[in-house]
Design a protein around this motif. Structure first.
Motif, PDB file in Angstrom:
ATOM      1  N   ALA A   9       0.828  -1.204   0.000  1.00 33.90           N
ATOM      2  CA  ALA A   9       0.000   0.000   0.000  1.00 33.90           C
ATOM      3  C   ALA A   9       0.862   1.254   0.000  1.00 33.90           C
ATOM      4  CB  ALA A   9      -0.940  -0.008   1.207  1.00 33.90           C
ATOM      5  N   PHE A  10       1.957   1.249   0.766  1.00 32.92           N
ATOM      6  CA  PHE A  10       2.854   2.397   0.799  1.00 32.92           C
ATOM      7  C   PHE A  10       3.498   2.628  -0.562  1.00 32.92           C
ATOM      8  CE2 PHE A  10       7.071   4.254   1.388  1.00 32.92           C
ATOM      9  CZ  PHE A  10       6.721   5.455   1.987  1.00 32.92           C
ATOM     10  N   LEU A  11       3.915   1.563  -1.227  1.00 36.83           N
ATOM     11  CA  LEU A  11       4.528   1.703  -2.551  1.00 36.83           C
ATOM     12  C   LEU A  11       3.527   2.239  -3.571  1.00 36.83           C
ATOM     13  CD1 LEU A  11       6.737  -1.511  -2.661  1.00 36.83           C
ATOM     14  CD2 LEU A  11       7.477   0.858  -2.300  1.00 36.83           C
ATOM     15  N   ILE A  12       2.288   1.775  -3.486  1.00 36.16           N
ATOM     16  CA  ILE A  12       1.248   2.289  -4.386  1.00 36.16           C
ATOM     17  C   ILE A  12       0.980   3.756  -4.082  1.00 36.16           C
ATOM     18  CG2 ILE A  12      -1.205   2.139  -4.980  1.00 36.16           C
ATOM     19  CD1 ILE A  12      -0.938  -0.896  -4.702  1.00 36.16           C
ATOM     20  N   TRP A  13       0.938   4.112  -2.807  1.00 40.54           N
ATOM     21  CA  TRP A  13       0.729   5.506  -2.419  1.00 40.54           C
ATOM     22  C   TRP A  13       1.864   6.386  -2.941  1.00 40.54           C
ATOM     23  CZ3 TRP A  13       4.057   8.272   0.770  1.00 40.54           C
ATOM     24  CH2 TRP A  13       3.637   9.568   1.096  1.00 40.54           C
ATOM     25  N   LEU A  14       3.088   5.904  -2.813  1.00 38.76           N
ATOM     26  CA  LEU A  14       4.247   6.653  -3.299  1.00 38.76           C
ATOM     27  C   LEU A  14       4.160   6.854  -4.809  1.00 38.76           C
ATOM     28  CD1 LEU A  14       6.898   7.914  -2.336  1.00 38.76           C
ATOM     29  CD2 LEU A  14       8.010   5.732  -2.814  1.00 38.76           C
ATOM     30  N   TYR A  15       3.820   5.799  -5.530  1.00 35.76           N
ATOM     31  CA  TYR A  15       3.640   5.903  -6.977  1.00 35.76           C
ATOM     32  C   TYR A  15       2.550   6.928  -7.318  1.00 35.76           C
ATOM     33  CZ  TYR A  15       1.888   4.796 -11.615  1.00 35.76           C
ATOM     34  OH  TYR A  15       1.439   4.898 -12.899  1.00 35.76           O
ATOM     35  N   SER A  16       1.431   6.868  -6.626  1.00 36.16           N
ATOM     36  CA  SER A  16       0.320   7.788  -6.890  1.00 36.16           C
ATOM     37  C   SER A  16       0.708   9.234  -6.604  1.00 36.16           C
ATOM     38  CB  SER A  16      -0.896   7.414  -6.046  1.00 36.16           C
ATOM     39  OG  SER A  16      -1.342   6.128  -6.360  1.00 36.16           O
ATOM     40  N   SER A  17       1.473   9.448  -5.548  1.00 39.23           N
ATOM     41  CA  SER A  17       1.905  10.799  -5.187  1.00 39.23           C
ATOM     42  C   SER A  17       2.813  11.398  -6.259  1.00 39.23           C
ATOM     43  CB  SER A  17       2.634  10.779  -3.845  1.00 39.23           C
ATOM     44  OG  SER A  17       1.784  10.302  -2.841  1.00 39.23           O
ATOM     45  N   VAL A  18       3.716  10.589  -6.782  1.00 43.98           N
ATOM     46  CA  VAL A  18       4.612  11.060  -7.844  1.00 43.98           C
ATOM     47  C   VAL A  18       3.832  11.227  -9.156  1.00 43.98           C
ATOM     48  CG1 VAL A  18       6.630  10.458  -9.226  1.00 43.98           C
ATOM     49  CG2 VAL A  18       6.660  10.101  -6.758  1.00 43.98           C
ATOM     50  N   ALA A  19       2.882  10.332  -9.414  1.00 45.31           N
ATOM     51  CA  ALA A  19       2.097  10.400 -10.648  1.00 45.31           C
ATOM     52  C   ALA A  19       1.287  11.693 -10.726  1.00 45.31           C
ATOM     53  CB  ALA A  19       1.170   9.192 -10.756  1.00 45.31           C
ATOM     54  N   ILE A  20       0.792  12.176  -9.587  1.00 44.47           N
ATOM     55  CA  ILE A  20       0.055  13.448  -9.589  1.00 44.47           C
ATOM     56  C   ILE A  20       0.966  14.571 -10.053  1.00 44.47           C
ATOM     57  CG2 ILE A  20      -1.002  15.204  -8.104  1.00 44.47           C
ATOM     58  CD1 ILE A  20      -2.138  12.936  -6.402  1.00 44.47           C
ATOM     59  N   LEU A  21       2.183  14.608  -9.522  1.00 44.62           N
ATOM     60  CA  LEU A  21       3.128  15.660  -9.923  1.00 44.62           C
ATOM     61  C   LEU A  21       3.469  15.572 -11.406  1.00 44.62           C
ATOM     62  CD1 LEU A  21       5.560  15.625  -6.870  1.00 44.62           C
ATOM     63  CD2 LEU A  21       3.830  17.340  -7.430  1.00 44.62           C
ATOM     64  N   VAL A  74      -3.415   4.219   3.661  1.00 40.17           N
ATOM     65  CA  VAL A  74      -2.408   3.152   3.601  1.00 40.17           C
ATOM     66  C   VAL A  74      -2.550   2.234   4.814  1.00 40.17           C
ATOM     67  CG1 VAL A  74       0.076   2.706   3.801  1.00 40.17           C
ATOM     68  CG2 VAL A  74      -0.767   4.360   2.144  1.00 40.17           C
ATOM     69  N   LEU A  75      -2.998   2.789   5.931  1.00 37.96           N
ATOM     70  CA  LEU A  75      -3.179   1.982   7.145  1.00 37.96           C
ATOM     71  C   LEU A  75      -4.248   0.905   6.964  1.00 37.96           C
ATOM     72  CD1 LEU A  75      -2.942   4.784   9.844  1.00 37.96           C
ATOM     73  CD2 LEU A  75      -1.160   3.189   9.106  1.00 37.96           C
ATOM     74  N   LEU A  76      -5.107   1.075   5.955  1.00 39.38           N
ATOM     75  CA  LEU A  76      -6.104   0.053   5.670  1.00 39.38           C
ATOM     76  C   LEU A  76      -5.475  -1.149   4.971  1.00 39.38           C
ATOM     77  CD1 LEU A  76      -9.052   2.295   4.487  1.00 39.38           C
ATOM     78  CD2 LEU A  76      -8.744   1.237   6.718  1.00 39.38           C
ATOM     79  N   SER A  77      -4.198  -1.020   4.666  1.00 37.04           N
ATOM     80  CA  SER A  77      -3.414  -2.113   4.117  1.00 37.04           C
ATOM     81  C   SER A  77      -4.001  -2.683   2.837  1.00 37.04           C
ATOM     82  CB  SER A  77      -3.248  -3.170   5.202  1.00 37.04           C
ATOM     83  OG  SER A  77      -2.568  -4.289   4.751  1.00 37.04           O
ATOM     84  N   TRP A  78      -4.468  -3.912   2.870  1.00 39.61           N
ATOM     85  CA  TRP A  78      -4.923  -4.588   1.660  1.00 39.61           C
ATOM     86  C   TRP A  78      -6.174  -3.939   1.069  1.00 39.61           C
ATOM     87  CZ3 TRP A  78      -1.637  -7.194  -0.918  1.00 39.61           C
ATOM     88  CH2 TRP A  78      -0.610  -7.857  -0.258  1.00 39.61           C
ATOM     89  N   GLY A  79      -6.969  -3.288   1.889  1.00 36.95           N
ATOM     90  CA  GLY A  79      -8.144  -2.577   1.362  1.00 36.95           C
ATOM     91  C   GLY A  79      -7.733  -1.471   0.405  1.00 36.95           C
ATOM     92  N   TYR A  80      -6.678  -0.739   0.772  1.00 39.06           N
ATOM     93  CA  TYR A  80      -6.156   0.312  -0.096  1.00 39.06           C
ATOM     94  C   TYR A  80      -5.562  -0.275  -1.375  1.00 39.06           C
ATOM     95  CZ  TYR A  80      -3.497   4.385  -1.630  1.00 39.06           C
ATOM     96  OH  TYR A  80      -2.997   5.419  -2.362  1.00 39.06           O
TER      97      TYR A  80
END
Length: 158
Positions: A9-21, A74-80
């Motif tokens: 989830a953290f890696l997906i969040w990181l990817y999404s954060s960079v993708a917005i930029l 991200v704390l929702l883990s697999w749900g996210y």
């Protein structure tokens, strides 16, 4: 298992954060801005610009709000992870059945620096309208943008 979900989830969040930029600074975004549109930071859909120029701090606060909200999820883990994967699948699958003219239009928006007139012409062609509707479409877009507070001079470069 929960820790693995947190990592993914953290890696997906990181990817999404960079993708917005990357999306906000892309050629597609610059081309859409010429006709008073932009990409939504959360869904990636094309939406209307609210005003001609937002303060830089407004953009930073909006970005931080979106990024930190995602970090909480991200704390929702697999749900996210499931939500993000379903979102990616939806984004890629919605373009499968698009007509060739729409695919070419999207390619030009992403890869070419189009002028205002080129943007209007490509929009008319992608909508399946005859090319002689160019002047009508251009005037309709300009009047809509003027109603939303944009300057005609800044749009057409005249």
């Amino acid at each position: 298992m929960y820790e693995l979900g947190l990592l993914v989830a953290f890696l997906i969040w990181l990817y999404s954060s960079v993708a917005i930029l990357l999306r906000v600074n892309s050629q597609l975004e610059r081309n859409l801005n010429k006709i008073g549109q932009r990409l939504s930071w959360t869904t990636g859909r094309v939406i209307h610009l609210d005003s001609e120029k937002q303060p830089f701090w407004h953009k930073i606060c909006k970005y931080l709000l979106i990024v930190f909200t995602g970090l909480v999820f991200v704390l929702l883990s697999w749900g996210y992870v499931v939500m993000a994967v379903m979102s990616f699948i939806y984004t890629f699958s919605k373009d499968i059945g698009a007509p060739q003219s729409v695919k070419e239009y999207r390619w030009k928006l992403r890869n070419r620096n189009l002028s205002f007139d080129d943007m209007v012409k490509e929009t008319v062609l992608a909508a399946g309208q005859p090319p002689h509707n160019f002047d009508e479409a251009k005037e309709a877009i300009l009047s809509d943008l003027e109603e939303r507070g944009f300057s005609r001079r800044n749009l057409t470069g005249r």
